[in-house]
Motif scaffolding. Structure first.
Motif, PDB file in Angstrom:
ATOM      1  N   PRO A  67       8.155   3.890   5.481  1.00 26.76           N
ATOM      2  CA  PRO A  67       7.767   4.316   4.126  1.00 26.76           C
ATOM      3  C   PRO A  67       8.851   4.175   3.068  1.00 26.76           C
ATOM      4  O   PRO A  67       8.833   4.902   2.076  1.00 26.76           O
ATOM      5  CB  PRO A  67       7.427   5.789   4.348  1.00 26.76           C
ATOM      6  N   ALA A  74       1.161   4.101  -3.074  1.00 22.19           N
ATOM      7  CA  ALA A  74       0.775   5.498  -2.873  1.00 22.19           C
ATOM      8  C   ALA A  74       1.609   6.445  -3.724  1.00 22.19           C
ATOM      9  O   ALA A  74       1.244   7.606  -3.909  1.00 22.19           O
ATOM     10  CB  ALA A  74       0.900   5.875  -1.394  1.00 22.19           C
ATOM     11  N   LEU A 100       7.939   3.895  -0.609  1.00 23.20           N
ATOM     12  CA  LEU A 100       7.240   5.034  -1.205  1.00 23.20           C
ATOM     13  C   LEU A 100       8.188   5.888  -2.043  1.00 23.20           C
ATOM     14  O   LEU A 100       7.805   6.395  -3.107  1.00 23.20           O
ATOM     15  CB  LEU A 100       6.590   5.874  -0.109  1.00 23.20           C
ATOM     16  N   GLY A 147       0.509   8.078   1.428  1.00 20.47           N
ATOM     17  CA  GLY A 147       1.145   6.879   1.949  1.00 20.47           C
ATOM     18  C   GLY A 147       1.055   6.782   3.452  1.00 20.47           C
ATOM     19  O   GLY A 147       0.778   5.704   4.007  1.00 20.47           O
ATOM     20  N   ARG A 148       1.279   7.890   4.135  1.00 21.74           N
ATOM     21  CA  ARG A 148       1.213   7.880   5.602  1.00 21.74           C
ATOM     22  C   ARG A 148      -0.196   7.581   6.100  1.00 21.74           C
ATOM     23  O   ARG A 148      -0.373   6.906   7.116  1.00 21.74           O
ATOM     24  CB  ARG A 148       1.693   9.232   6.129  1.00 21.74           C
ATOM     25  N   LYS A 190       0.828  -1.202   0.000  1.00 23.30           N
ATOM     26  CA  LYS A 190       0.000   0.000   0.000  1.00 23.30           C
ATOM     27  C   LYS A 190       0.868   1.261   0.000  1.00 23.30           C
ATOM     28  O   LYS A 190       0.581   2.225  -0.707  1.00 23.30           O
ATOM     29  CB  LYS A 190      -0.911   0.013   1.236  1.00 23.30           C
ATOM     30  N   MET A 191       1.911   1.211   0.811  1.00 26.51           N
ATOM     31  CA  MET A 191       2.795   2.370   0.901  1.00 26.51           C
ATOM     32  C   MET A 191       3.463   2.648  -0.446  1.00 26.51           C
ATOM     33  O   MET A 191       3.492   3.779  -0.927  1.00 26.51           O
ATOM     34  CB  MET A 191       3.855   2.133   1.981  1.00 26.51           C
TER      35      MET A 191
END
Length: 281
Positions: free
Chosen positions: A200, A156, A203, A191-192, A152-153
């Protein structure tokens, strides 16, 4: 006195970072005899790649030193400004469109993704975690590279592209670099918020990766026989205007700012503060 000392250290580190990258500028001469626009499409790609690697090593050492005095985001900012300063001296995407190759451009973007990821991981190993994971009591920290939260990070990073599309209205170097920085801020924020429990690191690479994919899509959308006309008329897709080095510098500068912005929206309730309320009810 300490504030003055910190400012002197910061300014000296910035100057050294900028100098480290400007020293390699002569190795980035293109086949047309001017500077840039990319490392792999220089007159001597091997020499350009080795020079860039050397500058990145020096810049990373400076950034780690700064991060140990201040924080990791400050170190990345110093490195990103040095790299961005070099990016401002290079040619625009128009040079690639007329005299280079979009395929090499995309490959260079993918390589920058790996390089930036390596730099960020080195920074984290040297100075500590980049963010405070927002975990529930007893919850394990997800792996930064091989977990659902990490995916997911990294994903983003795509949030940078709409911002780049809006801001990068021309291939002017200042404008495209600003677009990648602001786009990276947006990616850091997203992302956060979507993956608050994981570090992260992916990212930073994600911004460069999606930037390269955006240029690949733009490259295949432009018919070769129309390329010169689109360059002359300024009709190149906005998403293709930043070069890989612009995305790399933008991620180093913008992502930490976005992460800090996103952290301001995250709050974890203190269980001890909730116990009296539960007992009273």
């Amino acid at each position: 006195m300490e504030v003055v000392r910190n400012w002197i250290i910061m300014l000296a580190a910035l100057a050294l970072s900028i100098i480290a990258f400007l020293l390699i500028e002569p190795t980035l001469l293109s086949t047309q005899g001017d500077f840039g626009p990319t490392v792999m499409q220089a007159q001597s790609p091997v020499a350009a790649c080795l020079a860039m690697l050397a500058a990145l090593i020096v810049g990373t050492i400076i950034a780690v030193g700064v991060a140990r005095i201040f924080q990791a985001s400050t170190g990345l900012l110093v490195l990103g400004i040095g790299l961005g300063w070099l990016a401002l001296q290079l040619q625009t995407i128009q040079h690639v469109a007329l005299h280079g190759s979009f395929n090499w451009l995309v490959l260079e973007g993918l390589i920058w993704s790996v390089v930036i990821l390596a730099i960020v991981v080195i920074m984290a190993r040297s100075t500590g975690p980049m963010v405070q994971p927002m975990l529930d009591p007893g919850e394990a920290v997800p792996d930064w590279a091989a977990s659902t939260e990490a995916i997911k990070m990294g994903a983003a990073g795509i949030a940078a592209l709409p911002i780049v599309w809006i801001i990068a209205q021309s291939p002017l170097k200042g404008q495209v670099l600003a677009a990648t920085i602001i786009g990276s801020v947006a990616a850091g924020l997203v992302g956060r918020l979507v993956a608050p429990t994981v570090q992260p690191y992916l990212l930073f690479a994600g911004v460069c990766l999606f930037g390269a994919l955006g240029q690949w899509v733009a490259g295949i959308m432009i018919p070769p026989d129309q390329m010169e006309g689109m360059v002359t008329s300024g009709l190149l897709p906005h998403i293709a205007l930043p070069l890989p080095i612009d995305y790399a510098a933008g991620s180093l500068i913008g992502v930490p700012l976005g992460l800090q912005w996103g952290s301001s929206f995250l709050r974890k309730d203190d269980p001890s503060s909730q116990e009296p309320t539960a007992a009273s009810s």
